[in-house]
Design a protein around this motif. Sequence first.
Motif, PDB file in Angstrom:
ATOM      1  N   LEU A 175      49.115 -18.170  97.771  1.00  9.69           N
ATOM      2  CA  LEU A 175      50.046 -18.376  96.657  1.00  9.69           C
ATOM      3  C   LEU A 175      49.750 -19.676  95.916  1.00  9.69           C
ATOM      4  CD1 LEU A 175      53.323 -17.262  98.483  1.00  9.69           C
ATOM      5  CD2 LEU A 175      52.026 -15.949  96.782  1.00  9.69           C
ATOM      6  N   TYR A 176      48.482 -20.097  95.919  1.00  9.95           N
ATOM      7  CA  TYR A 176      48.109 -21.320  95.205  1.00  9.95           C
ATOM      8  C   TYR A 176      48.404 -21.174  93.717  1.00  9.95           C
ATOM      9  CZ  TYR A 176      45.199 -24.903  93.033  1.00  9.95           C
ATOM     10  OH  TYR A 176      44.751 -25.948  92.270  1.00  9.95           O
ATOM     11  N   ASN A 177      48.023 -20.046  93.158  1.00 10.60           N
ATOM     12  CA  ASN A 177      48.374 -19.726  91.779  1.00 10.60           C
ATOM     13  C   ASN A 177      49.063 -18.359  91.777  1.00 10.60           C
ATOM     14  OD1 ASN A 177      46.019 -18.344  92.458  1.00 10.60           O
ATOM     15  ND2 ASN A 177      45.295 -18.253  90.344  1.00 10.60           N
ATOM     16  N   THR A 178      49.475 -17.894  90.620  1.00  8.18           N
ATOM     17  CA  THR A 178      50.219 -16.639  90.560  1.00  8.18           C
ATOM     18  C   THR A 178      49.345 -15.481  91.043  1.00  8.18           C
ATOM     19  OG1 THR A 178      51.408 -17.484  88.639  1.00  8.18           O
ATOM     20  CG2 THR A 178      51.595 -15.134  89.098  1.00  8.18           C
ATOM     21  N   PRO A 179      49.752 -14.803  92.108  1.00 10.29           N
ATOM     22  CA  PRO A 179      48.952 -13.694  92.647  1.00 10.29           C
ATOM     23  C   PRO A 179      49.243 -12.404  91.879  1.00 10.29           C
ATOM     24  CG  PRO A 179      50.903 -13.990  93.983  1.00 10.29           C
ATOM     25  CD  PRO A 179      50.959 -15.064  92.914  1.00 10.29           C
ATOM     26  N   PRO A 180      48.456 -11.363  92.126  1.00  5.85           N
ATOM     27  CA  PRO A 180      48.731 -10.050  91.517  1.00  5.85           C
ATOM     28  C   PRO A 180      49.902  -9.384  92.247  1.00  5.85           C
ATOM     29  CG  PRO A 180      46.801  -9.913  92.916  1.00  5.85           C
ATOM     30  CD  PRO A 180      47.227 -11.355  92.921  1.00  5.85           C
ATOM     31  N   THR A 181      51.105  -9.744  91.874  1.00  3.76           N
ATOM     32  CA  THR A 181      52.298  -9.383  92.645  1.00  3.76           C
ATOM     33  C   THR A 181      52.493  -7.876  92.779  1.00  3.76           C
ATOM     34  OG1 THR A 181      53.620  -9.661  90.632  1.00  3.76           O
ATOM     35  CG2 THR A 181      53.509 -11.538  92.128  1.00  3.76           C
ATOM     36  N   PHE A 182      52.322  -7.139  91.697  1.00  3.36           N
ATOM     37  CA  PHE A 182      52.519  -5.690  91.777  1.00  3.36           C
ATOM     38  C   PHE A 182      51.460  -5.057  92.671  1.00  3.36           C
ATOM     39  CE2 PHE A 182      52.069  -1.293  90.214  1.00  3.36           C
ATOM     40  CZ  PHE A 182      53.361  -0.848  90.433  1.00  3.36           C
ATOM     41  N   GLY A 183      50.225  -5.535  92.571  1.00  3.05           N
ATOM     42  CA  GLY A 183      49.159  -5.011  93.408  1.00  3.05           C
ATOM     43  C   GLY A 183      49.416  -5.243  94.884  1.00  3.05           C
ATOM     44  N   ILE A 184      49.945  -6.406  95.230  1.00  3.43           N
ATOM     45  CA  ILE A 184      50.252  -6.718  96.629  1.00  3.43           C
ATOM     46  C   ILE A 184      51.396  -5.838  97.129  1.00  3.43           C
ATOM     47  CG2 ILE A 184      51.143  -8.511  98.171  1.00  3.43           C
ATOM     48  CD1 ILE A 184      49.544 -10.533  96.404  1.00  3.43           C
ATOM     49  N   TYR A 185      52.391  -5.651  96.276  1.00  2.00           N
ATOM     50  CA  TYR A 185      53.490  -4.734  96.618  1.00  2.00           C
ATOM     51  C   TYR A 185      52.950  -3.330  96.898  1.00  2.00           C
ATOM     52  CZ  TYR A 185      56.903  -1.159  95.154  1.00  2.00           C
ATOM     53  OH  TYR A 185      57.663  -0.022  95.049  1.00  2.00           O
ATOM     54  N   MET A 186      52.062  -2.845  96.022  1.00  6.72           N
ATOM     55  CA  MET A 186      51.507  -1.501  96.191  1.00  6.72           C
ATOM     56  C   MET A 186      50.634  -1.427  97.450  1.00  6.72           C
ATOM     57  SD  MET A 186      52.498   0.743  93.957  1.00  6.72           S
ATOM     58  CE  MET A 186      51.187   1.952  93.802  1.00  6.72           C
ATOM     59  N   LEU A 187      49.880  -2.476  97.714  1.00  6.70           N
ATOM     60  CA  LEU A 187      49.068  -2.509  98.928  1.00  6.70           C
ATOM     61  C   LEU A 187      49.961  -2.363 100.158  1.00  6.70           C
ATOM     62  CD1 LEU A 187      46.073  -4.814  99.690  1.00  6.70           C
ATOM     63  CD2 LEU A 187      47.947  -4.720 101.318  1.00  6.70           C
ATOM     64  N   GLY A 188      51.070  -3.070 100.157  1.00  6.73           N
ATOM     65  CA  GLY A 188      52.007  -2.966 101.274  1.00  6.73           C
ATOM     66  C   GLY A 188      52.537  -1.556 101.450  1.00  6.73           C
ATOM     67  N   GLU A 189      52.796  -0.881 100.341  1.00  4.51           N
ATOM     68  CA  GLU A 189      53.302   0.488 100.416  1.00  4.51           C
ATOM     69  C   GLU A 189      52.222   1.456 100.910  1.00  4.51           C
ATOM     70  OE1 GLU A 189      56.460   1.431 100.057  1.00  4.51           O
ATOM     71  OE2 GLU A 189      56.922  -0.690  99.780  1.00  4.51           O
ATOM     72  N   VAL A 190      50.992   1.234 100.519  1.00  4.76           N
ATOM     73  CA  VAL A 190      49.897   2.070 101.024  1.00  4.76           C
ATOM     74  C   VAL A 190      49.736   1.873 102.531  1.00  4.76           C
ATOM     75  CG1 VAL A 190      47.388   2.458 100.951  1.00  4.76           C
ATOM     76  CG2 VAL A 190      48.674   2.200  98.818  1.00  4.76           C
ATOM     77  N   LEU A 191      49.901   0.631 102.997  1.00  2.83           N
ATOM     78  CA  LEU A 191      49.820   0.375 104.438  1.00  2.83           C
ATOM     79  C   LEU A 191      50.929   1.109 105.188  1.00  2.83           C
ATOM     80  CD1 LEU A 191      48.955  -3.440 104.451  1.00  2.83           C
ATOM     81  CD2 LEU A 191      47.389  -1.519 104.835  1.00  2.83           C
ATOM     82  N   LYS A 192      52.118   1.165 104.601  1.00  7.15           N
ATOM     83  CA  LYS A 192      53.206   1.936 105.222  1.00  7.15           C
ATOM     84  C   LYS A 192      52.808   3.412 105.305  1.00  7.15           C
ATOM     85  CE  LYS A 192      56.917  -1.041 103.432  1.00  7.15           C
ATOM     86  NZ  LYS A 192      58.096  -1.100 102.523  1.00  7.15           N
ATOM     87  N   TRP A 193      52.172   3.902 104.257  1.00  9.48           N
ATOM     88  CA  TRP A 193      51.726   5.300 104.239  1.00  9.48           C
ATOM     89  C   TRP A 193      50.693   5.552 105.332  1.00  9.48           C
ATOM     90  CZ3 TRP A 193      46.793   7.223 103.173  1.00  9.48           C
ATOM     91  CH2 TRP A 193      46.706   8.617 103.008  1.00  9.48           C
ATOM     92  N   ILE A 194      49.772   4.602 105.535  1.00  7.12           N
ATOM     93  CA  ILE A 194      48.773   4.746 106.594  1.00  7.12           C
ATOM     94  C   ILE A 194      49.462   4.810 107.962  1.00  7.12           C
ATOM     95  CG2 ILE A 194      46.864   3.581 107.791  1.00  7.12           C
ATOM     96  CD1 ILE A 194      45.921   2.529 105.079  1.00  7.12           C
TER      97      ILE A 194
END
Length: 365
Positions: A239-258
Motif C-alpha cells: 500500500l505504498y501508493n494507491t493499489p488497483p483496489t477493484f482488481g484486488i477485490y476481484m482476486l479475492g473473490e476468485v480465490l473464494k471461488w477456487i
Amino acid sequence: MSQSNQRAYNFNAGPSALPVEVLEKAQQELVNFHGTGMSIMEMSHRSSTFEEVHNEAISRLRKLFAIPDDYEVLFLQGGASLQFTMIPMNFLQLEKKASYVMTGVWSEKAYKEATLFGEPVQTASTKEDKYRNIPSLEEIDFGSDDAYVHLTSNNTIYGTQWSEFPDTGEVPLIADMSSDIMSKPIDISRFDLIYAGAQKNLGPSGVTVVIARRDFLAKANKEIPTILKYSTHVESNSLYNTPPTFGIYMLGEVLKWIEKQGGLAAIAKQNEEKAKLIYDVIDNSNGFYTGHASKESRSLMNITFRVADEELEKQFLTEAKDAGFVGLNGHRSVGGCRASTYNSVPLETCKALQDFMIAFQNKHK
C-alpha cells in the motif's frame, strides 16, 4: 451466441474468462459495497473496509497455495513486464551473472531487460525448434555463483509448460508463472521468487502477484528508485501508493471461488480433464489438426494447433466465431489457433469446442 445464458465460449489468452458467480457477485456489490454507500472502487485504499478486503485476499492466497511463513506476498502493478525489469534491477549486480531458460517470447523479453543491468546468460533454449518443447533438466547449465536462474513456467504463445522444475540448490530460482499460477499445487519452497499477472487465472488485469522468500529479498540492491524496490512494498503491505483496489477485490473473490471448487487439487483435475477433451481431438484427427507443442511439453493452459491447410484454418476460425467461440486465433507472431483453458473456463466450454472441432473435421475431411 450458442449458449442459453448468452455467455461466449471464451478462450481468450488474457484478459481471460472469469467465473460467472464472481462477476455476478461483483455486479451485486458494485454500487454499494457492504453497506458503505460506495463502490469498492470509490473508497480510500487506507480505509479499514478496503484493508480487510486486501488482507483477506493475501490470507486466502497463502492458504490455497500453501505459501510458507517465511515468504512475502505482494500485490503490485505494471504486469509481469515490469517484473522483467525489477528482478535484475534488484538482484543482478554487475559482477554477477544470471541464467535465463529460453522457452518463448516472454523469456526473451525478460532476458532483454536483464541485459540492461548485468550479464544474463541463456542457459538453455529451444528456439531452434520453434519453442515446441521445454528443455530437459540436464540441459540447464548454470553457475554456482549465479545471481539467480529464471524460467517461464507456462508459455502462452507456444503452448508449452514445465511439468518438473530444476533443482538449483543454493542458486535462487525465479519463475514467471503468469499463465499457470494456481492451476495446480506446487512446492513454493523450490522457488525464491514467483511472479504472475492476475489476468489469466486470478482475476482481471491490473494486479501482479509476487511471492518471495524474505531472505532473498534482503539481498536486493538498495540503490534503486523507491517504487522499484521490493522492500518498499513489503514495508507498506503493498500500500505504498494507491493499489488497483477493484482488481484486488476481484482476486479475492476468485480465490473464494477456487476454495468452493475444492482447492488446487480439484482445480488441477478439472484442468487436466478440460485439456484432454481438446488434445484428444487433435491426436485422433489423422493430421487434420496438428499440435504445435511436443506431447511431453504440452500445456494444460494454452492448447496451440493448426488446421490442415491455411484456407481451412481461416474457415475454421470464421465458423468458430459465428458459433460463439472467442479468442481462438493464435498469437499474431505465430498464427494458427489457440484455446486457452484457464481455471475459470468451464468444462462445458471445452466440450463445446471438442464437438465443434469434430464436426468441422467431419464436414471437410
